[in-house]
Design an enzyme around this catalytic site. Structure first.
Site, PDB file in Angstrom:
ATOM      1  N   ASP A  67      10.073   0.345  10.630  1.00 49.89           N
ATOM      2  CA  ASP A  67       8.651   1.309  11.409  1.00 49.89           C
ATOM      3  C   ASP A  67       7.718   1.350   9.469  1.00 49.89           C
ATOM      4  O   ASP A  67       9.503   0.779   8.667  1.00 49.89           O
ATOM      5  CB  ASP A  67       8.595   2.199  11.753  1.00 49.89           C
ATOM      6  CG  ASP A  67      10.071   3.533  10.961  1.00 49.89           C
ATOM      7  OD1 ASP A  67      10.728   3.199  10.051  1.00 49.89           O
ATOM      8  OD2 ASP A  67      10.466   4.664  11.258  1.00 49.89           O
ATOM      9  N   ASN A 136      13.688  15.593  16.607  1.00 54.05           N
ATOM     10  CA  ASN A 136      13.053  15.864  18.056  1.00 54.05           C
ATOM     11  C   ASN A 136      13.345  14.506  18.790  1.00 54.05           C
ATOM     12  O   ASN A 136      13.203  14.124  20.296  1.00 54.05           O
ATOM     13  CB  ASN A 136      11.364  15.328  18.065  1.00 54.05           C
ATOM     14  CG  ASN A 136      10.784  14.615  17.679  1.00 54.05           C
ATOM     15  OD1 ASN A 136      11.512  12.843  17.174  1.00 54.05           O
ATOM     16  ND2 ASN A 136       9.790  14.764  16.948  1.00 54.05           N
ATOM     17  N   HIS A 138      13.105  11.260  18.055  1.00 55.56           N
ATOM     18  CA  HIS A 138      12.352   9.699  18.020  1.00 55.56           C
ATOM     19  C   HIS A 138      13.316   9.008  17.283  1.00 55.56           C
ATOM     20  O   HIS A 138      14.359   9.316  16.476  1.00 55.56           O
ATOM     21  CB  HIS A 138      11.428  10.207  17.211  1.00 55.56           C
ATOM     22  CG  HIS A 138      11.536  10.181  15.442  1.00 55.56           C
ATOM     23  ND1 HIS A 138      10.920  11.219  14.881  1.00 55.56           N
ATOM     24  CD2 HIS A 138      12.136   9.537  14.532  1.00 55.56           C
ATOM     25  CE1 HIS A 138      11.262  11.557  13.633  1.00 55.56           C
ATOM     26  NE2 HIS A 138      11.743   9.957  13.878  1.00 55.56           N
ATOM     27  N   GLU A 143       8.075   8.515  19.045  1.00 53.55           N
ATOM     28  CA  GLU A 143       7.918   9.542  19.075  1.00 53.55           C
ATOM     29  C   GLU A 143       7.767  10.047  21.052  1.00 53.55           C
ATOM     30  O   GLU A 143       7.773   9.616  21.946  1.00 53.55           O
ATOM     31  CB  GLU A 143       6.749  10.418  18.707  1.00 53.55           C
ATOM     32  CG  GLU A 143       6.370  10.193  17.215  1.00 53.55           C
ATOM     33  CD  GLU A 143       7.092  11.392  16.654  1.00 53.55           C
ATOM     34  OE1 GLU A 143       8.655  11.924  17.065  1.00 53.55           O
ATOM     35  OE2 GLU A 143       7.386  11.743  15.611  1.00 53.55           O
TER      36      GLU A 143
HETATM   37  C1  GLP Z   1      12.128   9.347  10.136  1.00 55.15           C
HETATM   38  C2  GLP Z   1      12.349   7.521  10.479  1.00 55.15           C
HETATM   39  C3  GLP Z   1      13.140   7.225  11.327  1.00 55.15           C
HETATM   40  C4  GLP Z   1      14.751   7.539  11.028  1.00 55.15           C
HETATM   41  C5  GLP Z   1      13.792   9.879  10.737  1.00 55.15           C
HETATM   42  C6  GLP Z   1      15.406  10.514  10.947  1.00 55.15           C
HETATM   43  O1  GLP Z   1      11.267   9.593  10.666  1.00 55.15           O
HETATM   44  N1  GLP Z   1      11.002   6.806  10.754  1.00 55.15           N
HETATM   45  O2  GLP Z   1      13.656   5.681  11.609  1.00 55.15           O
HETATM   46  O3  GLP Z   1      15.640   8.074  11.687  1.00 55.15           O
HETATM   47  O4  GLP Z   1      13.361   9.440  10.153  1.00 55.15           O
HETATM   48  O5  GLP Z   1      15.362  10.444   8.930  1.00 55.15           O
HETATM   49  P1  GLP Z   1      16.595  11.187   8.240  1.00 55.15           P
HETATM   50  O6  GLP Z   1      17.940  10.204   8.429  1.00 55.15           O
HETATM   51  O7  GLP Z   1      16.408  11.762   6.610  1.00 55.15           O
HETATM   52  O8  GLP Z   1      16.829  12.701   9.272  1.00 55.15           O
END
Ligand code: GLP
Length: 240
Positions: A67, A136, A138, A143
């Site tokens: 993404d 959440n 995702h 989402e």
């Molecule tokens: C972002 C990314 C996800 C990732 C998530 C969790 O929103 N788009 O791919 O898994 O954050 O991030 P973190 O690993 O910093 O908790």
């Protein structure tokens, strides 16, 4: 789903790196599906060390990232392109022209998503997809919603994701409100999937993911449809 319960973030990173390295050793021209966020940083550090010690080789590897924020320039230090350069690509012997991230500068984001979906199909499917999980539930930027998208698409970020990601920006107002993300189908097209989670903040999402139900309010639960998923997490993330 297979679960690897780890004692620490360090162990999560080591176990994940071993799995990715095995894929790379089996096929030096493999396709790696990569993720951003803070969780996979330790994994990338291990891969850098393994590359620098000569254990793994990136010279023939192709990567496809999950993404990107939209809109955002690749040289913005909060873009996922910038993140990948700084946390992995700049430190390994990869050909950067074979590293793909959705185009956060596209004039037509819908067209950019269709192009990216076709690209992933053309270079892929990914031999392994690395995932983190949002608080959440995702994955990528898919989402929670009444319905989930199959293919790469433009999405509005939820309030909770904007808040969770604000820690990386100077203020919450600076967090882009949209993103381009692989869809659930794009993610499930990978041959193998590993999903990493650490810390109590992920416990509720991990619980829903492992509940045995396909629940669109926890997009990660769709991974139950895949035959080769390994969850690598610590006890806090497994706490619920
Ligand atoms: C972002 C990314 C996800 C990732 C998530 C969790 O929103 N788009 O791919 O898994 O954050 O991030 P973190 O690993 O910093 O908790």
């Amino acid at each position: 789903m297979k679960i690897i319960l780890c004692k620490s973030y360090e162990e999560i990173s080591v176990r994940a790196a071993e799995i990715v390295a095995d894929v790379m050793k089996a096929d030096p021209a493999c396709v790696l599906g990569l993720a951003t966020g803070s969780t996979p940083v330790g994994l990338y550090q291990k891969l850098i060390e393994m590359n620098q010690s000569g254990e793994i080789d990136f010279s023939e590897v192709t990567t496809v990232n999950l993404d990107e924020y939209y809109p955002i320039a690749p040289d913005n230090d909060q873009s996922y392109r910038y993140f990948m350069n700084v946390n992995l690509f700049d430190h390994v012997n990869i050909d950067k022209s074979k590293t793909y991230v959705p185009d956060g500068t596209a004039v037509d984001p819908v067209e950019a998503c269709a192009t990216y979906e076709a690209l992933v199909a053309q270079v892929g499917p990914a031999d392994i997809q690395v995932l983190g999980i949002g608080q959440n539930g995702h994955i990528g930027f898919n989402e929670p919603d009444a319905a989930l998208e199959v293919a790469t698409h433009v999405t509005d970020l939820t309030e909770s994701t904007i808040k969770a990601n604000a820690r990386f920006f100077s203020s919450e107002a600076d967090v882009p409100t949209k993103a381009l993300t692989m869809g659930i189908g794009t993610i499930l097209s990978a041959k193998k999937i590993i999903i990493l989670a650490n810390g109590a903040a992920k416990a509720e999402a991990v619980k829903k993911m492992l509940s045995g139900k396909l629940d669109t309010s926890c997009p990660a639960s769709m991974l139950n449809l895949h035959g080769d998923v390994t969850v690598i997490c610590d006890e806090a993330a497994m706490g619920r």
